[in-house]
Every structure is written in structure tokens, then in C-alpha cells.
Design an enzyme around this catalytic site. Sequence first.
Site, PDB file in Angstrom:
ATOM      1  N   ILE A  12       1.006  -1.277  -0.239  1.00 43.01           N
ATOM      2  CA  ILE A  12       0.039   0.175   0.158  1.00 43.01           C
ATOM      3  C   ILE A  12       0.985   1.386   0.151  1.00 43.01           C
ATOM      4  O   ILE A  12       0.550   2.106  -0.698  1.00 43.01           O
ATOM      5  CB  ILE A  12      -1.047   0.001   1.214  1.00 43.01           C
ATOM      6  CG1 ILE A  12      -1.988  -1.394   1.096  1.00 43.01           C
ATOM      7  CG2 ILE A  12      -1.761   1.274   1.235  1.00 43.01           C
ATOM      8  CD1 ILE A  12      -2.699  -1.498   1.976  1.00 43.01           C
ATOM      9  N   ASP A  31      11.980   2.078   5.512  1.00 45.37           N
ATOM     10  CA  ASP A  31      11.315   0.677   5.576  1.00 45.37           C
ATOM     11  C   ASP A  31      12.436  -0.149   6.118  1.00 45.37           C
ATOM     12  O   ASP A  31      13.658   0.140   5.759  1.00 45.37           O
ATOM     13  CB  ASP A  31      11.132   0.389   3.990  1.00 45.37           C
ATOM     14  CG  ASP A  31       9.882  -0.653   3.939  1.00 45.37           C
ATOM     15  OD1 ASP A  31       8.797  -0.651   3.691  1.00 45.37           O
ATOM     16  OD2 ASP A  31      10.327  -1.904   4.573  1.00 45.37           O
ATOM     17  N   ASN A  32      11.940  -1.305   6.675  1.00 44.58           N
ATOM     18  CA  ASN A  32      13.212  -2.213   7.161  1.00 44.58           C
ATOM     19  C   ASN A  32      13.415  -3.309   6.140  1.00 44.58           C
ATOM     20  O   ASN A  32      14.183  -4.291   6.219  1.00 44.58           O
ATOM     21  CB  ASN A  32      13.015  -2.852   8.490  1.00 44.58           C
ATOM     22  CG  ASN A  32      11.794  -3.747   8.778  1.00 44.58           C
ATOM     23  OD1 ASN A  32      10.909  -3.830   7.566  1.00 44.58           O
ATOM     24  ND2 ASN A  32      11.411  -4.121   9.630  1.00 44.58           N
ATOM     25  N   GLY A  36       8.779  -5.511   2.734  1.00 45.30           N
ATOM     26  CA  GLY A  36       8.741  -4.665   1.491  1.00 45.30           C
ATOM     27  C   GLY A  36       9.765  -5.142   0.578  1.00 45.30           C
ATOM     28  O   GLY A  36      10.576  -5.953   0.789  1.00 45.30           O
ATOM     29  N   ILE A  51      11.403   0.935  12.480  1.00 44.77           N
ATOM     30  CA  ILE A  51      10.751   1.695  13.366  1.00 44.77           C
ATOM     31  C   ILE A  51      11.110   1.546  14.667  1.00 44.77           C
ATOM     32  O   ILE A  51      10.790   2.354  15.504  1.00 44.77           O
ATOM     33  CB  ILE A  51       9.094   1.523  12.928  1.00 44.77           C
ATOM     34  CG1 ILE A  51       8.416   2.560  13.576  1.00 44.77           C
ATOM     35  CG2 ILE A  51       8.754   0.153  13.561  1.00 44.77           C
ATOM     36  CD1 ILE A  51       6.933   2.437  13.298  1.00 44.77           C
ATOM     37  N   TYR A 141      -3.593  -8.969  15.793  1.00 40.83           N
ATOM     38  CA  TYR A 141      -3.302  -7.849  14.975  1.00 40.83           C
ATOM     39  C   TYR A 141      -4.551  -6.923  15.063  1.00 40.83           C
ATOM     40  O   TYR A 141      -4.118  -5.577  15.146  1.00 40.83           O
ATOM     41  CB  TYR A 141      -3.647  -8.568  13.447  1.00 40.83           C
ATOM     42  CG  TYR A 141      -3.606  -7.578  12.506  1.00 40.83           C
ATOM     43  CD1 TYR A 141      -2.626  -6.676  12.182  1.00 40.83           C
ATOM     44  CD2 TYR A 141      -4.767  -7.524  11.365  1.00 40.83           C
ATOM     45  CE1 TYR A 141      -2.528  -5.781  10.952  1.00 40.83           C
ATOM     46  CE2 TYR A 141      -4.887  -6.491  10.615  1.00 40.83           C
ATOM     47  CZ  TYR A 141      -4.000  -5.641  10.331  1.00 40.83           C
ATOM     48  OH  TYR A 141      -3.978  -4.716   9.472  1.00 40.83           O
ATOM     49  N   ALA A 284      -9.314 -20.252  10.644  1.00 39.64           N
ATOM     50  CA  ALA A 284      -9.760 -19.537  12.002  1.00 39.64           C
ATOM     51  C   ALA A 284      -9.893 -18.088  11.670  1.00 39.64           C
ATOM     52  O   ALA A 284      -9.094 -17.560  11.256  1.00 39.64           O
ATOM     53  CB  ALA A 284      -8.767 -20.019  12.953  1.00 39.64           C
ATOM     54  N   GLY A 285     -10.973 -17.526  12.388  1.00 44.91           N
ATOM     55  CA  GLY A 285     -11.063 -16.051  12.681  1.00 44.91           C
ATOM     56  C   GLY A 285     -11.663 -15.441  11.513  1.00 44.91           C
ATOM     57  O   GLY A 285     -11.750 -14.127  11.401  1.00 44.91           O
TER      58      GLY A 285
HETATM   59  N1  UFG Z   1      -9.628 -16.916   0.965  1.00 46.70           N
HETATM   60  C1  UFG Z   1      -9.847 -18.196   0.339  1.00 46.70           C
HETATM   61  N2  UFG Z   1      -8.734 -18.629  -0.448  1.00 46.70           N
HETATM   62  C2  UFG Z   1      -7.486 -18.065  -0.271  1.00 46.70           C
HETATM   63  C3  UFG Z   1      -7.457 -16.692   0.436  1.00 46.70           C
HETATM   64  C4  UFG Z   1      -8.577 -16.333   0.999  1.00 46.70           C
HETATM   65  O1  UFG Z   1     -10.752 -18.532   0.186  1.00 46.70           O
HETATM   66  O2  UFG Z   1      -6.455 -18.489  -0.937  1.00 46.70           O
HETATM   67  C5  UFG Z   1     -10.969 -16.343   1.536  1.00 46.70           C
HETATM   68  C6  UFG Z   1     -10.740 -16.138   3.120  1.00 46.70           C
HETATM   69  O3  UFG Z   1     -11.071 -17.317   3.816  1.00 46.70           O
HETATM   70  C7  UFG Z   1     -11.809 -14.882   3.080  1.00 46.70           C
HETATM   71  C8  UFG Z   1     -11.535 -14.061   2.068  1.00 46.70           C
HETATM   72  O4  UFG Z   1     -10.946 -14.973   1.087  1.00 46.70           O
HETATM   73  O5  UFG Z   1     -12.983 -15.398   3.539  1.00 46.70           O
HETATM   74  C9  UFG Z   1     -10.649 -13.075   1.960  1.00 46.70           C
HETATM   75  O6  UFG Z   1      -9.460 -13.428   2.483  1.00 46.70           O
HETATM   76  P1  UFG Z   1      -8.200 -12.387   2.466  1.00 46.70           P
HETATM   77  O7  UFG Z   1      -7.132 -13.107   2.961  1.00 46.70           O
HETATM   78  O8  UFG Z   1      -8.001 -12.077   1.135  1.00 46.70           O
HETATM   79  O9  UFG Z   1      -8.532 -11.164   3.272  1.00 46.70           O
HETATM   80  P2  UFG Z   1      -9.161 -11.300   4.784  1.00 46.70           P
HETATM   81  O10 UFG Z   1     -10.545 -10.499   4.809  1.00 46.70           O
HETATM   82  O11 UFG Z   1      -8.570 -12.165   5.551  1.00 46.70           O
HETATM   83  O12 UFG Z   1      -8.246  -9.955   5.451  1.00 46.70           O
HETATM   84  C10 UFG Z   1      -8.496  -8.647   5.070  1.00 46.70           C
HETATM   85  C11 UFG Z   1      -7.012  -7.953   5.427  1.00 46.70           C
HETATM   86  C12 UFG Z   1      -6.524  -7.909   6.773  1.00 46.70           C
HETATM   87  C13 UFG Z   1      -7.519  -7.716   7.924  1.00 46.70           C
HETATM   88  C14 UFG Z   1      -9.063  -8.485   7.743  1.00 46.70           C
HETATM   89  C15 UFG Z   1     -10.077  -7.890   8.176  1.00 46.70           C
HETATM   90  O13 UFG Z   1      -6.004  -8.380   4.508  1.00 46.70           O
HETATM   91  O14 UFG Z   1      -5.379  -7.293   7.161  1.00 46.70           O
HETATM   92  O15 UFG Z   1      -9.423  -7.984   6.273  1.00 46.70           O
HETATM   93  O16 UFG Z   1     -10.848  -8.890   8.982  1.00 46.70           O
HETATM   94  F1  UFG Z   1      -7.332  -7.782   9.041  1.00 46.70           F
END
Ligand code: UFG
Length: 326
Positions: A12, A31-32, A36, A51, A141, A284-285
Site C-alpha cells: 500500500i 522501511d526495514n 517490503g 521503526i 493484529y 480460523a477467525g
Molecule cells: N480466501 C480463500 N482462499 C485464499 C485466500 C482467502 O478462500 O487462498 C478467503 C478467506 O477465507 C476470506 C476471503 O477469501 O473469506 C478474503 O481473504 P483475504 O485473506 O484476502 O482477506 P481477509 O478478509 O482475511 O483480510 C483482510 C485484510 C486483513 C484484515 C482483515 C479484516 O487483509 O489485514 O481483512 O478482517 F485484518
Amino acid sequence: MKVLVLGGAGYIGSHICKALTLIGHQSVVIDNLSTGHREAVKWSQFVETDILDSAKLISILQHAGPFDLIMHFCAKSLVGESVQNPALYYRNNVSGTLNLLDAMVATGHDKLVFSSTAAVFGMPAQTLIDEQHSRLPINPYGQSKKMIEDVLGDYHHAYGIRSVALRYFNACGADPEGEIGERHDPETHLIPNILKSVIADKASALKVFGDNYPTPDGTCIRDYIHVNDLASAHILAGEYLQQHDGAFAFNLGNGNGFSVLEVIEAAKQVVQQNIAYTIEPPRAGDPSVLVANSTMARETLEWQPKFTEIESIIATAWTWHQNEKF
Ligand code: UFG
């Protein structure tokens, strides 16, 4: 403006440096290079440092400045990694940002645009998430970013630091001219993983994590926002801080949700070939639906995202991934 961009070699940050240059602003990148890429710093003076090195931060602010604005993207940002290794997240994202804020106070810098995330909200209580939504992060995070959002309020009150925290939903896409793009190792994000699955020498099997969520097709719904639209929001936020005193926060998304299967379908149209995938257990999550209400950014900052179609966003990423320059 003269802008200090911490994390300007990252995905970004590098797009923001290009956007700043295109409208005549000057930038210095710190940047370290942990995630990046040196090759992504094409439009700015570059200083390699961490940082966490307070003395060096103060020295840069004193000797490369003064800066009209500071933008801060140096952070660890993988949810899963943050659960496994929270110390890394609290050290980098919290201690690192405190170092920066203290260096700003020590050197008389008072304007910061801070990279925050939808992860501060945790499990959404409603479909469209606005700024009033409760912030109850469910992983370290999101917690690390929420902590800094709170610190920014206190630093404004006590030391007069003006700030805007921008909470990105799903950042994606790439520079339409193909000069820079998204490159993470390992890559965990959906759009790059879809596109890489159909590029012969990068081919990795595409996995869809979960198809039993409470959504129309059972896969998770996200709000995909183009990195150049994030860049324009940062510049508008920086301009806003020149005129307004406070600690502000805005949600940044397109306001439209797409399921994982809808994104795969849109990608098929862009790459003009079939995209194979397997259904795997849920990650997860992952909340089932995360979509932004960005009315406040649109009205207050007069922000107008240009990439509103998912296909046009994926097309910019496709241009990048086919010819990655670094
Ligand atoms: N997904 C897949 N296959 C993959 C990658 C992702 O099915 O190979 C799914 C994930 O399970 C999710 C969706 O696609 O349902 C989007 O996943 P991403 O990893 O692209 O993005 P996230 O929504 O997990 O993460 C983003 C930001 C994080 C932030 C988060 C907030 O990248 O930094 O939203 O919940 F924390």
C-alpha cells in the site's frame, strides 16, 4: 507537501508514494525491507531502518524533515500469524508506533495518517460497518491496531498530535500501469491467490476456505477496495489534517460485498480461462461478512473511489501478476 512514508516499500505504501509524486508532493520512505521490496521505492528518497530504532527515527525526522505530514504503514498484518506470535505484533505495531509518536513529539511533527484495519471491529454486529460500530477485535493484529487508535486520541489531547486512522477493508488491485503491485511471501490474500493459480510457473492450487457460512453461496463476503482508491483517501486525509485539529477515524471500502465464489467468477471473466479450486475447512477467525459503510469518508474527505467494479480491480492485479517486476 513533504511527506515521510513509513513502510513505503510495501504494497500500500508504494502505491501511495506514486500517487503523491503524480500530484507534485515529495516523499521520503523509511522501511526495514522485512516484507517490503527495495524495487518498489521508485519515487522517493529511501532510508533503510526499523521503526523500533528510536534514535534513528528522531535523527531522520530532524535531518530529512521537517515533514508536513507523516504516513505510517509499517506493520505486521497477518491475522493467523498474530494469533501464533502476538509478541511480534505488539512489538512492531504497538511499540513501533509509540516510538514514532514519541519521535514526532520530540521533533515538533504533529500530523499523522495511520494505517488501520477492519479487523478492529471483530465479529460484525450488522452488515454495513460504519464508524460507530463497536470495536471488539478477535485477534492480536486487530487488537494492536485498536490500541494505537486509542493512543492517538490520548496523544492528540495531551500533545496536540493530529491524526486520521484509515480502516481498510480488503485492499487489492495494483498500479494500472503495472509498475508496482502486490507481492507477499507467503501470499494469503484471495485475489493474488486466484490469479497465481492460473499462471503456469506460479501455479499453486487454489483453496476456498469454507462453504458453509450464513451467506447466499456459503462463502465469505468481503468489501474489495482498490489500492489506488486507498491512496487517494490518504492524500485527502493528509490535506484534511492541514485544516482540522483532532484524532479522526474513517472506514474505507466500496460498500459492496462479494463472496469468494463471486470473486472467482469475476476473475474467470478477466483471465478468460477456467479457474479450478477445492473447498477446504474454514480459516480460523474469518467473519462471514465484512462490508464497509464509507459514507463518512465520502462526505467528510470528499473521497470518491474510482474502481467500483470488481472486474476492473482484478484486471489491474492480473496485469501485475503476469509481468511482476520484483
Ligand atoms: N480466501 C480463500 N482462499 C485464499 C485466500 C482467502 O478462500 O487462498 C478467503 C478467506 O477465507 C476470506 C476471503 O477469501 O473469506 C478474503 O481473504 P483475504 O485473506 O484476502 O482477506 P481477509 O478478509 O482475511 O483480510 C483482510 C485484510 C486483513 C484484515 C482483515 C479484516 O487483509 O489485514 O481483512 O478482517 F485484518
